[in-house]
Design an enzyme around this catalytic site. Structure first.
Site, PDB file in Angstrom:
ATOM      1  N   ARG A   1     -10.210   0.549   8.540  1.00 47.80           N
ATOM      2  CA  ARG A   1      -9.688  -0.756   8.650  1.00 47.80           C
ATOM      3  C   ARG A   1     -10.775  -1.673   9.392  1.00 47.80           C
ATOM      4  O   ARG A   1     -10.425  -2.984   9.741  1.00 47.80           O
ATOM      5  CB  ARG A   1      -8.307  -0.614   9.545  1.00 47.80           C
TER       6      ARG A   1
ATOM      7  N   ARG B   1      11.575  -2.205  11.666  1.00 47.34           N
ATOM      8  CA  ARG B   1      10.344  -1.666  12.130  1.00 47.34           C
ATOM      9  C   ARG B   1       9.754  -2.448  13.157  1.00 47.34           C
ATOM     10  O   ARG B   1       9.584  -3.706  12.924  1.00 47.34           O
ATOM     11  CB  ARG B   1       9.176  -1.669  10.927  1.00 47.34           C
TER      12      ARG B   1
ATOM     13  N   ARG C   1      12.121  -6.616   5.499  1.00 50.06           N
ATOM     14  CA  ARG C   1      11.922  -5.299   5.995  1.00 50.06           C
ATOM     15  C   ARG C   1      12.398  -5.266   7.415  1.00 50.06           C
ATOM     16  O   ARG C   1      13.107  -4.490   7.750  1.00 50.06           O
ATOM     17  CB  ARG C   1      10.543  -5.005   5.871  1.00 50.06           C
TER      18      ARG C   1
ATOM     19  N   ARG D   1      -0.970  -9.188  13.075  1.00 52.52           N
ATOM     20  CA  ARG D   1      -1.404  -8.152  12.045  1.00 52.52           C
ATOM     21  C   ARG D   1      -2.274  -9.149  11.050  1.00 52.52           C
ATOM     22  O   ARG D   1      -3.478  -8.361  10.384  1.00 52.52           O
ATOM     23  CB  ARG D   1      -0.318  -7.307  11.437  1.00 52.52           C
TER      24      ARG D   1
ATOM     25  N   LYS E   1       0.747  -1.230  -0.125  1.00 51.84           N
ATOM     26  CA  LYS E   1      -0.062   0.015  -0.056  1.00 51.84           C
ATOM     27  C   LYS E   1       0.761   1.270   0.075  1.00 51.84           C
ATOM     28  O   LYS E   1       0.509   2.085  -0.835  1.00 51.84           O
ATOM     29  CB  LYS E   1      -0.903   0.114   1.201  1.00 51.84           C
TER      30      LYS E   1
HETATM   31  P1  AP5 Z   1       4.638  -1.646   1.753  1.00 55.96           P
HETATM   32  O1  AP5 Z   1       4.683  -0.689   0.656  1.00 55.96           O
HETATM   33  O2  AP5 Z   1       5.236  -0.976   2.802  1.00 55.96           O
HETATM   34  O3  AP5 Z   1       3.242  -2.384   2.230  1.00 55.96           O
HETATM   35  P2  AP5 Z   1       2.008  -1.791   3.379  1.00 55.96           P
HETATM   36  O4  AP5 Z   1       0.944  -2.596   2.755  1.00 55.96           O
HETATM   37  O5  AP5 Z   1       2.144  -0.359   3.283  1.00 55.96           O
HETATM   38  O6  AP5 Z   1       2.590  -2.511   4.491  1.00 55.96           O
HETATM   39  P3  AP5 Z   1       2.524  -1.998   5.898  1.00 55.96           P
HETATM   40  O7  AP5 Z   1       3.299  -2.868   6.647  1.00 55.96           O
HETATM   41  O8  AP5 Z   1       2.707  -0.446   6.092  1.00 55.96           O
HETATM   42  O9  AP5 Z   1       0.950  -2.406   6.380  1.00 55.96           O
HETATM   43  P4  AP5 Z   1       0.360  -2.294   7.460  1.00 55.96           P
HETATM   44  O10 AP5 Z   1      -1.222  -2.383   7.171  1.00 55.96           O
HETATM   45  O11 AP5 Z   1       0.655  -3.604   8.302  1.00 55.96           O
HETATM   46  O12 AP5 Z   1       0.729  -0.953   8.384  1.00 55.96           O
HETATM   47  P5  AP5 Z   1       0.303   0.199   8.870  1.00 55.96           P
HETATM   48  O13 AP5 Z   1       1.412   1.233   8.605  1.00 55.96           O
HETATM   49  O14 AP5 Z   1      -0.776   0.768   7.855  1.00 55.96           O
HETATM   50  O15 AP5 Z   1       5.491  -2.840   1.557  1.00 55.96           O
HETATM   51  C1  AP5 Z   1       5.988  -4.033   2.435  1.00 55.96           C
HETATM   52  C2  AP5 Z   1       7.184  -4.437   2.258  1.00 55.96           C
HETATM   53  O16 AP5 Z   1       7.537  -5.143   0.774  1.00 55.96           O
HETATM   54  C3  AP5 Z   1       8.565  -3.016   2.003  1.00 55.96           C
HETATM   55  O17 AP5 Z   1       9.511  -3.619   2.480  1.00 55.96           O
HETATM   56  C4  AP5 Z   1       8.291  -3.002   0.450  1.00 55.96           C
HETATM   57  O18 AP5 Z   1       9.771  -2.601  -0.094  1.00 55.96           O
HETATM   58  C5  AP5 Z   1       8.069  -4.484  -0.145  1.00 55.96           C
HETATM   59  N1  AP5 Z   1       7.420  -4.516  -1.536  1.00 55.96           N
HETATM   60  C6  AP5 Z   1       6.511  -3.712  -1.788  1.00 55.96           C
HETATM   61  N2  AP5 Z   1       6.193  -3.867  -3.040  1.00 55.96           N
HETATM   62  C7  AP5 Z   1       6.776  -5.023  -3.527  1.00 55.96           C
HETATM   63  C8  AP5 Z   1       6.741  -5.907  -4.593  1.00 55.96           C
HETATM   64  N3  AP5 Z   1       6.123  -5.868  -5.430  1.00 55.96           N
HETATM   65  N4  AP5 Z   1       7.620  -7.169  -4.597  1.00 55.96           N
HETATM   66  C9  AP5 Z   1       8.362  -7.375  -3.457  1.00 55.96           C
HETATM   67  N5  AP5 Z   1       8.712  -6.475  -2.357  1.00 55.96           N
HETATM   68  C10 AP5 Z   1       7.664  -5.577  -2.288  1.00 55.96           C
HETATM   69  O19 AP5 Z   1      -0.427   0.191  10.352  1.00 55.96           O
HETATM   70  C11 AP5 Z   1       0.465  -0.043  11.285  1.00 55.96           C
HETATM   71  C12 AP5 Z   1      -0.230  -0.123  12.590  1.00 55.96           C
HETATM   72  O20 AP5 Z   1      -0.973   1.073  12.968  1.00 55.96           O
HETATM   73  C13 AP5 Z   1      -1.406  -1.138  12.476  1.00 55.96           C
HETATM   74  O21 AP5 Z   1      -1.070  -2.444  12.977  1.00 55.96           O
HETATM   75  C14 AP5 Z   1      -2.364  -0.566  13.613  1.00 55.96           C
HETATM   76  O22 AP5 Z   1      -1.703  -0.720  15.153  1.00 55.96           O
HETATM   77  C15 AP5 Z   1      -1.888   0.962  13.381  1.00 55.96           C
HETATM   78  N6  AP5 Z   1      -3.030   1.606  12.388  1.00 55.96           N
HETATM   79  C16 AP5 Z   1      -3.093   2.166  11.371  1.00 55.96           C
HETATM   80  N7  AP5 Z   1      -4.142   2.458  10.708  1.00 55.96           N
HETATM   81  C17 AP5 Z   1      -5.017   2.155  11.626  1.00 55.96           C
HETATM   82  C18 AP5 Z   1      -6.221   2.268  11.679  1.00 55.96           C
HETATM   83  N8  AP5 Z   1      -6.975   3.031  10.325  1.00 55.96           N
HETATM   84  N9  AP5 Z   1      -7.088   1.924  12.469  1.00 55.96           N
HETATM   85  C19 AP5 Z   1      -6.582   1.373  13.633  1.00 55.96           C
HETATM   86  N10 AP5 Z   1      -4.894   1.230  13.746  1.00 55.96           N
HETATM   87  C20 AP5 Z   1      -4.292   1.903  12.742  1.00 55.96           C
HETATM   88 MG    MG Z   2       2.350   0.924   4.773  1.00 54.28          MG
END
Ligand code: AP5
Ligand code: MG
Length: 188
Positions: free
Chosen positions: A90, A135, A129, A146, A15
């Site tokens: 979410r 992280r 990662r 997660r 994402k």
């Molecule tokens: P990346 O682009 O970082 O993927 P992502 O989907 O953004 O992954 P996240 O880990 O950020 O998702 P998440 O939903 O768990 O975390 P968030 O920060 O939203 O890519 C992932 C990896 O793969 C990277 O290393 C990248 O380089 C690699 N990659 C990308 N594309 C690739 C490809 N095509 N091929 C190979 N490799 C690739 O949330 C974190 C925490 O915050 C949650 O757990 C929760 O506690 C809180 N939170 C956030 N939003 C809310 C909400 N709305 N409500 C409640 N809690 C929330």
């Molecule tokens: Mg992300």
């Protein structure tokens, strides 16, 4: 043309990676709730203090805190050309709260894009990662939680957007640029 997008998909589905490219392509703002929360934690703000424990456990931060954060962001003038929401909503309650908020602002969602990536691939990506960036929620145990939270609370909201005729599912495996082309095609 304004474009308001919800970007869905499991943790590690790309994402953040894809939103960074799409925002350039479309000239819109990228709003990542995870990035906003990590900044709040790093800065030690009140929001950061309240969010940290849930984030470290891979659980969702409370709906109230999240709505406050998203209301503040979407109320700002720079979102006028449009936005990509990454990480919000979410769960069902957040999806409904967002609908109400956007109704009130007169800024309906144009498209919900879901990146489809299998769990085996996700575990690999996040393990890489964890080694490269450290992280704090990329440890094996927290990643597993997660993914469970995603399955139980977040995956069902795709139906919310599908029922409105807004959902497009996109294969999230392959080269980053290739996936971005697929997303762009799903918007046209
Ligand atoms: P990346 O682009 O970082 O993927 P992502 O989907 O953004 O992954 P996240 O880990 O950020 O998702 P998440 O939903 O768990 O975390 P968030 O920060 O939203 O890519 C992932 C990896 O793969 C990277 O290393 C990248 O380089 C690699 N990659 C990308 N594309 C690739 C490809 N095509 N091929 C190979 N490799 C690739 O949330 C974190 C925490 O915050 C949650 O757990 C929760 O506690 C809180 N939170 C956030 N939003 C809310 C909400 N709305 N409500 C409640 N809690 C929330
Ligand atoms: Mg992300």
């Amino acid at each position: 043309m304004t474009m308001r997008i919800v970007l869905l998909g499991p943790p590690g589905s790309g994402k953040g990676t894809q939103a960074a490219l799409l925002k350039e392509r479309l000239g819109v703002v990228h709003i990542s709730t995870g990035d906003l929360l990590r900044t709040a934690v790093a800065e030690g703000t009140e929001l950061g203090k309240q969010a940290k424990a849930a984030m470290d456990a891979g659980e969702l931060v409370s709906d109230d805190l999240m709505l406050g954060l998203i209301e503040e962001k979407l109320g700002q003038p720079e979102v006028a050309p449009g936005f990509i929401l990454d990480g919000y909503p979410r769960n069902q309650a957040q999806a409904e709260a967002l609908d109400k908020l956007l109704d009130r602002l007169g800024q309906p969602i144009d498209r919900a894009l879901e990146l489809v990536v299998d769990e085996e691939q996700i575990v690999k990506r996040l393990a890489t990662r964890a080694e490269e960036e450290g992280r704090s929620d990329d440890t094996e145990e927290v990643v597993r939680n997660r993914l469970a939270v995603y399955r139980e609370q977040t995956a069902p909201i795709s139906d919310h957007y599908d029922n409105k005729g807004l959902l497009v599912r996109v294969d999230g495996i392959g080269e980053i640029e290739e996936i971005n082309q697929r997303l762009a095609a799903a918007l046209s």
